[in-house]
Write an enzyme that holds these catalytic residues in place. Structure first.
Site, mmCIF file in Angstrom:
data_model
loop_
_atom_site.group_PDB
_atom_site.id
_atom_site.type_symbol
_atom_site.label_atom_id
_atom_site.label_comp_id
_atom_site.label_asym_id
_atom_site.label_seq_id
_atom_site.Cartn_x
_atom_site.Cartn_y
_atom_site.Cartn_z
ATOM 1 N N GLY A 1 -3.141 4.606 7.713
ATOM 2 C CA GLY A 1 -1.972 5.429 7.504
ATOM 3 C C GLY A 1 -1.762 5.734 6.035
ATOM 4 N N LYS B 1 -2.154 -4.727 11.013
ATOM 5 C CA LYS B 1 -1.408 -5.873 10.508
ATOM 6 C C LYS B 1 0.070 -5.535 10.547
ATOM 7 C CE LYS B 1 -3.552 -6.116 6.486
ATOM 8 N NZ LYS B 1 -4.693 -5.203 6.612
ATOM 9 N N MET C 1 7.270 -0.801 2.793
ATOM 10 C CA MET C 1 7.414 -2.035 3.581
ATOM 11 C C MET C 1 8.630 -2.838 3.113
ATOM 12 S SD MET C 1 3.355 -2.952 3.342
ATOM 13 C CE MET C 1 3.403 -2.564 1.586
ATOM 14 N N GLY D 1 8.631 8.557 9.226
ATOM 15 C CA GLY D 1 8.693 9.843 8.540
ATOM 16 C C GLY D 1 7.600 10.812 8.952
ATOM 17 N N ALA E 1 2.606 8.062 2.091
ATOM 18 C CA ALA E 1 3.900 7.957 2.766
ATOM 19 C C ALA E 1 5.027 8.375 1.836
ATOM 20 C CB ALA E 1 4.114 6.525 3.257
ATOM 21 N N ASP F 1 -5.669 1.283 11.823
ATOM 22 C CA ASP F 1 -4.539 0.433 11.490
ATOM 23 C C ASP F 1 -3.335 0.723 12.378
ATOM 24 O OD1 ASP F 1 -5.764 -0.990 9.527
ATOM 25 O OD2 ASP F 1 -4.815 0.022 7.843
#
Length: 265
Positions: free
Chosen positions: A98, A67, A181, A210, A129, A45
């Site tokens: 990710g 994407k 996002m 990050g 994340a 990705d």
């Protein structure tokens, strides 16, 4: 589960849904690092960091399935079918995502499609994340007296649509709100939260790239975070963290890559 067979009658390959974490290769699990380092075929990705991509063997085949907002190299149904087709060649596939593939990574959709088509798969969790970026920005997601819980929500906007979130539920001063996002929709998000009753002076942060040497963070409040991030020119991927725990960021700031702190406008 009965494995599918290739056209030649042999067993199909397996698909490993591997969470690559938020970017720092030192945060990979032992299993993820082993699979990446021995991979012959990787479907990856956009959010997999360059540092982790560098761990893929040079001779491995790489297939990009990233994407970005409004620009899909492959739509999700095409990615699902791609994984099945590749596995049916008899090769093992490392599907590299990710963060954690089951946290806003659509990994469960891919796993369901593999299962429906009889493809053997394994899930390798990654540090999300939310956990990684907040920690590297000096922000605990929970802290006694400041936050008793955490809420994770997506903040991306579909073209022509407003965010469809339960703002009254999200505007809880006793929880930490993490928005994936959410950079593009930040002005709307902060306005909706204030309108739902969350104080405008609630601490808030934006964390770009990050856990990597390119990390930057912007600290502010609900009232001014959108303007601060705009002035700083932050770009995706950026994680938004809102809540009283953000007030600890300066005292707990242990990770300081070059240009990590964006000057106050």
């Amino acid at each position: 589960m009965n494995s599918a067979r290739t056209e030649e009658g042999g067993r199909s390959g397996r698909v490993f849904l591997v969470g690559a974490g938020p970017g720092d290769p030192d945060l990979l699990t032992v299993k993820a690092a082993r699979l990446i380092g021995s991979a012959g075929l990787v479907v990856y990705d956009r959010l997999v960091s360059p540092e982790i991509m560098a761990l893929i063997p040079p001779e491995a085949e790489r297939v990009y399935a990233g994407k970005a907002l409004g620009h899909h190299h492959l739509v999700q149904d095409e990615i699902n079918d791609l994984l099945v087709r590749l596995a049916r060649t008899g090769r093992d596939v490392v599907r590299l995502k990710g963060g954690d593939s089951f946290v806003f990574g659509r990994g469960s959709e891919e796993a369901l499609h593999l299962a429906m088509n009889g493809i053997a798969f394994e899930v390798v969790p990654g540090i999300s994340a939310a956990a990684g970026c907040s920690s590297y920005a000096g922000i605990p997601l929970t802290h006694r007296g400041l936050a008793t819980g955490v809420q994770f929500v997506p903040g991306h906007l579909r073209e022509g649509h407003r965010l469809d979130l339960n703002w009254d539920k999200l505007a809880d001063p006793d929880t930490t709100l993490v928005i994936y996002m959410g950079l593009q929709s930040l002005p709307e998000t902060t306005a909706e939260l204030v309108a739902a009753g969350l104080p405008a002076e609630t601490p808030a942060a934006a964390i770009e790239n990050g856990t990597t040497p390119r990390q930057r963070r912007v600290l502010g409040t609900l009232a001014d975070l959108a303007e601060r991030t705009r002035a700083a020119g932050l770009q995706a991927p950026t994680l938004i963290v809102i809540g009283r725990v953000v007030a600890l960021a300066d005292r707990l700031d242990w990770f300081a890559p070059p240009m990590a702190e964006v000057p106050t406008p």
